[in-house]
Design an enzyme around this catalytic site. Structure first.
Site, mmCIF file in Angstrom:
data_model
loop_
_atom_site.group_PDB
_atom_site.id
_atom_site.type_symbol
_atom_site.label_atom_id
_atom_site.label_comp_id
_atom_site.label_asym_id
_atom_site.label_seq_id
_atom_site.Cartn_x
_atom_site.Cartn_y
_atom_site.Cartn_z
ATOM 1 C CE LYS A 188 -3.838 -2.369 2.406
ATOM 2 N NZ LYS A 188 -4.636 -2.140 3.495
ATOM 3 C CE1 TYR B 247 -9.246 -2.874 0.567
ATOM 4 C CE2 TYR B 247 -8.698 -1.021 -0.360
ATOM 5 C CZ TYR B 247 -8.302 -2.173 0.456
ATOM 6 O OH TYR B 247 -6.923 -2.701 0.749
ATOM 7 C CG ASN C 112 -3.500 -2.463 6.994
ATOM 8 O OD1 ASN C 112 -3.297 -2.147 5.852
ATOM 9 N ND2 ASN C 112 -4.523 -3.429 7.202
ATOM 10 C CG HIS D 89 -5.432 -6.153 0.152
ATOM 11 N ND1 HIS D 89 -6.702 -6.192 1.106
ATOM 12 C CD2 HIS D 89 -5.570 -6.972 -0.965
ATOM 13 C CE1 HIS D 89 -7.582 -7.043 0.441
ATOM 14 N NE2 HIS D 89 -6.862 -7.518 -0.748
ATOM 15 C CD GLU E 262 -8.719 -9.117 -2.973
ATOM 16 O OE1 GLU E 262 -9.664 -8.643 -2.294
ATOM 17 O OE2 GLU E 262 -7.543 -9.434 -2.743
HETATM 18 P P1 CMP Z 1 -7.237 -4.560 3.948
HETATM 19 O O1 CMP Z 1 -6.514 -5.724 4.527
HETATM 20 O O2 CMP Z 1 -6.680 -4.179 2.647
HETATM 21 O O3 CMP Z 1 -8.893 -4.641 4.031
HETATM 22 C C1 CMP Z 1 -9.587 -3.492 4.117
HETATM 23 C C2 CMP Z 1 -8.825 -2.352 4.694
HETATM 24 O O4 CMP Z 1 -9.662 -1.349 5.202
HETATM 25 C C3 CMP Z 1 -7.766 -2.752 5.739
HETATM 26 O O5 CMP Z 1 -6.759 -3.644 5.113
HETATM 27 C C4 CMP Z 1 -7.382 -1.468 6.329
HETATM 28 O O6 CMP Z 1 -6.596 -0.784 5.423
HETATM 29 C C5 CMP Z 1 -8.769 -0.604 6.441
HETATM 30 N N1 CMP Z 1 -9.566 -0.982 7.498
HETATM 31 C C6 CMP Z 1 -10.083 -1.942 8.066
HETATM 32 N N2 CMP Z 1 -10.510 -1.781 9.238
HETATM 33 C C7 CMP Z 1 -10.526 -0.373 9.403
HETATM 34 C C8 CMP Z 1 -10.972 0.386 10.768
HETATM 35 N N3 CMP Z 1 -11.709 -0.114 11.526
HETATM 36 N N4 CMP Z 1 -10.695 1.758 10.492
HETATM 37 C C9 CMP Z 1 -9.781 2.137 9.426
HETATM 38 N N5 CMP Z 1 -9.421 1.470 8.268
HETATM 39 C C10 CMP Z 1 -9.901 0.225 8.456
#
Ligand code: CMP
Length: 143
Positions: A11, A51, A114, A117, A128
């Site tokens: 990311k 998403y 984070n 993904h 995906e």
């Molecule tokens: P990802 O695994 O890419 O899947 C959905 C994404 O949404 C996740 O990683 C985070 O980047 C984001 N995400 C998931 N939960 C939250 C949350 N509670 N608050 C903010 N961002 C979130």
């Protein structure tokens, strides 16, 4: 265990932190093969569509803003149990809950930013992968 493919994204925060090589090193060290790869800047409509499952969540707009804030590196990983292997490498979505030594525990700043993904199951993986790559762009090993 069957050979699988999964979709992985480094990311914008991971690219900004110069972690491309470190993340690829971890893929390769665990036996996953990168069989397709591309650096790109997601357009808003692409991030929204990717998403879409989170459309009703309160963090959706911020998530789309974050995912379009800089370049990402998208790859297809292939290997035995690739989906779960990649999930184990990443750790829990929330880095505070991620196991020690995982990518998110080591490098992520927050539940949103984070670093990586990864597809969460076989159906999502197929969807995906097709979202980013045509069949001809996937290059399984021949030697
Ligand atoms: P990802 O695994 O890419 O899947 C959905 C994404 O949404 C996740 O990683 C985070 O980047 C984001 N995400 C998931 N939960 C939250 C949350 N509670 N608050 C903010 N961002 C979130």
């Amino acid at each position: 265990m069957a050979t699988e493919r999964t979709l992985s994204i480094i990311k914008p925060d991971g690219v900004q932190k110069n972690l491309i090589g470190e993340v690829y090193r971890r893929f390769e060290a665990t036996g996953l093969e990168v069989v397709a790869a591309r650096m790109m800047r997601l357009r808003q409509d692409q991030a929204e569509q990717f998403y879409a499952v989170h459309k009703e969540r309160p963090f959706y707009a911020d998530l789309v803003r974050y995912m379009t804030s800089g370049p990402v590196v998208v790859q297809v990983l292939e290997g035995e149990g690739a989906i779960n292997k990649n999930r184990e490498l990443m750790g829990a979505t929330d880095p505070k809950k991620a196991a020690a030594g995982t990518i998110r525990a080591d490098f992520a700043d927050s539940i949103e930013e984070n670093v990586v993904h990864g597809s969460d199951g076989p159906d999502t993986a197929a969807q995906e992968i097709a979202f980013f790559f045509s069949g001809a762009e996937i290059c399984p090993r021949t030697r």
